[in-house]
Design a protein around this motif. Structure first.
Motif, PDB file in Angstrom:
ATOM      1  N   THR A 197       1.416  -1.270   0.197  1.00 34.16           N
ATOM      2  CA  THR A 197       0.249   0.075   0.340  1.00 34.16           C
ATOM      3  C   THR A 197       0.727   1.504  -0.046  1.00 34.16           C
ATOM      4  O   THR A 197       0.749   2.198  -0.855  1.00 34.16           O
ATOM      5  N   ARG A 198       1.991   1.602   0.392  1.00 28.92           N
ATOM      6  CA  ARG A 198       2.553   2.084   1.051  1.00 28.92           C
ATOM      7  C   ARG A 198       3.659   2.854  -0.825  1.00 28.92           C
ATOM      8  O   ARG A 198       3.210   3.730  -0.951  1.00 28.92           O
ATOM      9  N   GLN A 199       3.842   1.295  -1.194  1.00 28.91           N
ATOM     10  CA  GLN A 199       4.876   1.784  -2.152  1.00 28.91           C
ATOM     11  C   GLN A 199       3.507   2.309  -3.346  1.00 28.91           C
ATOM     12  O   GLN A 199       4.099   2.382  -4.593  1.00 28.91           O
ATOM     13  N   ARG A 200       2.488   1.942  -3.443  1.00 32.41           N
ATOM     14  CA  ARG A 200       1.280   2.656  -4.651  1.00 32.41           C
ATOM     15  C   ARG A 200       1.349   4.212  -4.005  1.00 32.41           C
ATOM     16  O   ARG A 200       0.824   4.628  -4.909  1.00 32.41           O
ATOM     17  N   LYS A 201       1.407   4.873  -3.012  1.00 31.58           N
ATOM     18  CA  LYS A 201       1.364   5.985  -2.914  1.00 31.58           C
ATOM     19  C   LYS A 201       2.271   6.402  -3.109  1.00 31.58           C
ATOM     20  O   LYS A 201       1.987   7.692  -3.476  1.00 31.58           O
ATOM     21  N   ARG A 202       3.172   5.730  -2.918  1.00 32.61           N
ATOM     22  CA  ARG A 202       4.760   6.897  -3.671  1.00 32.61           C
ATOM     23  C   ARG A 202       4.192   6.964  -4.965  1.00 32.61           C
ATOM     24  O   ARG A 202       4.999   8.350  -5.176  1.00 32.61           O
ATOM     25  N   ASP A 243      14.523   7.959  -2.777  1.00 29.75           N
ATOM     26  CA  ASP A 243      14.286   7.235  -1.298  1.00 29.75           C
ATOM     27  C   ASP A 243      14.209   9.234  -0.919  1.00 29.75           C
ATOM     28  O   ASP A 243      14.002   9.443   0.191  1.00 29.75           O
ATOM     29  N   ALA A 244      13.655   9.899  -1.934  1.00 29.91           N
ATOM     30  CA  ALA A 244      12.789  11.292  -1.751  1.00 29.91           C
ATOM     31  C   ALA A 244      12.244  11.215  -1.347  1.00 29.91           C
ATOM     32  O   ALA A 244      11.902  12.587  -1.368  1.00 29.91           O
ATOM     33  N   VAL A 245      11.145  10.071  -2.117  1.00 29.46           N
ATOM     34  CA  VAL A 245       9.329   9.839  -1.728  1.00 29.46           C
ATOM     35  C   VAL A 245       9.446   9.158  -0.114  1.00 29.46           C
ATOM     36  O   VAL A 245       9.590   7.991  -0.805  1.00 29.46           O
ATOM     37  N   THR A 246       8.531   9.324   1.269  1.00 31.78           N
ATOM     38  CA  THR A 246       8.656   8.642   1.829  1.00 31.78           C
ATOM     39  C   THR A 246       7.587   8.236   2.257  1.00 31.78           C
ATOM     40  O   THR A 246       6.498   9.364   2.109  1.00 31.78           O
ATOM     41  N   VAL A 247       6.665   6.952   2.808  1.00 36.97           N
ATOM     42  CA  VAL A 247       5.236   6.896   3.403  1.00 36.97           C
ATOM     43  C   VAL A 247       5.683   6.387   4.476  1.00 36.97           C
ATOM     44  O   VAL A 247       5.949   6.270   5.551  1.00 36.97           O
ATOM     45  N   SER A 248       4.591   7.226   5.079  1.00 38.34           N
ATOM     46  CA  SER A 248       4.027   6.593   7.331  1.00 38.34           C
ATOM     47  C   SER A 248       3.959   5.647   7.120  1.00 38.34           C
ATOM     48  O   SER A 248       3.404   5.215   6.415  1.00 38.34           O
ATOM     49  N   GLU A 249       3.142   5.013   8.558  1.00 40.42           N
ATOM     50  CA  GLU A 249       3.054   4.398   8.724  1.00 40.42           C
ATOM     51  C   GLU A 249       1.515   4.697   8.409  1.00 40.42           C
ATOM     52  O   GLU A 249       0.917   3.551   8.846  1.00 40.42           O
ATOM     53  N   GLU A 250       1.438   6.121   8.923  1.00 41.65           N
ATOM     54  CA  GLU A 250      -0.601   6.457   9.125  1.00 41.65           C
ATOM     55  C   GLU A 250      -0.539   6.710   7.749  1.00 41.65           C
ATOM     56  O   GLU A 250      -1.756   6.704   7.506  1.00 41.65           O
ATOM     57  N   GLY A 251       0.320   6.018   6.412  1.00 37.90           N
ATOM     58  CA  GLY A 251       0.145   6.448   5.706  1.00 37.90           C
ATOM     59  C   GLY A 251       0.359   8.334   4.275  1.00 37.90           C
ATOM     60  O   GLY A 251       0.116   7.530   3.739  1.00 37.90           O
ATOM     61  N   VAL A 302       2.368  11.265   2.671  1.00 37.59           N
ATOM     62  CA  VAL A 302       2.915  11.216   1.702  1.00 37.59           C
ATOM     63  C   VAL A 302       4.273  12.046   1.803  1.00 37.59           C
ATOM     64  O   VAL A 302       4.215  13.091   2.061  1.00 37.59           O
ATOM     65  N   VAL A 303       5.227  11.479   2.101  1.00 36.15           N
ATOM     66  CA  VAL A 303       6.511  12.792   2.756  1.00 36.15           C
ATOM     67  C   VAL A 303       7.572  13.137   1.441  1.00 36.15           C
ATOM     68  O   VAL A 303       7.880  12.115   0.963  1.00 36.15           O
TER      69      VAL A 303
END
Length: 212
Positions: A46-51, A89-97, A99-100
């Motif tokens: 799920t985090r990967q798809r959000k990136r 590595d410039a895009v990260t997704v927290s455990e809460e979803g 996106v940074v």
């Protein structure tokens, strides 16, 4: 996946028809149903798809730069895919979803040339961005006088950009550019980089926050 009996209609069929794919496996005729939707729901997936949408947005702002900023990519790799690989590595997704995007870590160009010295200042009253290129006296390996120097101005919130060519590495130059009326000046950043005159090599880009 299932087996089927070969008939005249499917004797030479080895491709997809509708939702089914016909092929041979271990000497047997096999029909496979296509997966029409990705139902994977693990946290990592799920985090990967959000990136991915973020990579597309960042690329939009750097588009003109990345088209010339990755000349050493493999022959079959697109400049966009090289950009995503360099910025994994410039895009990260927290455990809460959440996106940074770390814009400071973004590379809109990547290579072994020396990164040029570029400064940026802004006069908000006139919406003017001033870029200055200064270079030392060292030239040679990975730093030729003929290298072309570029600055990619990016408006982060709109994901838009302007590519500006400042001249060659061997000359000092100052350039003023009027920024678009619909840009939020507080969202403007700059990436500076160099590309060899033959466009066969580039430098890493440098992140710059305009002063002023």
């Amino acid at each position: 996946m299932g087996l089927f009996d070969e008939t005249l209609a499917v004797r030479r069929l080895r491709q997809s028809v509708g939702k089914s794919t016909y092929c041979q496996r271990c000497g047997q005729d096999v029909v496979k149903n296509k997966i029409l939707a990705n139902s994977s729901k693990s946290p990592a997936q799920t985090r990967q798809r959000k990136r991915w949408p973020e990579y597309s947005g960042i690329a939009d702002g750097c588009w003109d730069a990345l088209k010339i900023g990755f000349p050493k990519r493999p022959r079959r790799q697109s400049s966009f895919n090289a950009f995503v690989q360099a910025n994994k590595d410039a895009v990260t997704v927290s455990e809460e979803g959440m996106v940074v995007v770390n814009h400071e870590a973004v590379l809109c160009a990547n290579g072994k040339l020396k990164t040029p010295q570029v400064t940026a200042t802004m006069m908000k009253e006139g919406r003017m961005l001033t870029l200055a290129h200064t270079e030392g006296s060292y030239y040679g390996h990975r730093s030729e006088k003929t290298d072309r120097v570029y600055a990619q101005a990016v408006e982060k919130s709109r994901q838009e950009g302007l590519l500006l060519e400042l001249g060659s590495r061997g000359e000092e130059m100052t350039m003023e550019v009027a920024l678009p009326e619909d840009w939020n000046l507080d969202e403007v950043i700059v990436y500076a980089f160099a590309v060899a005159a033959d466009r066969h090599e580039a430098s890493k880009s440098r992140y710059i926050v305009p002063k002023g």
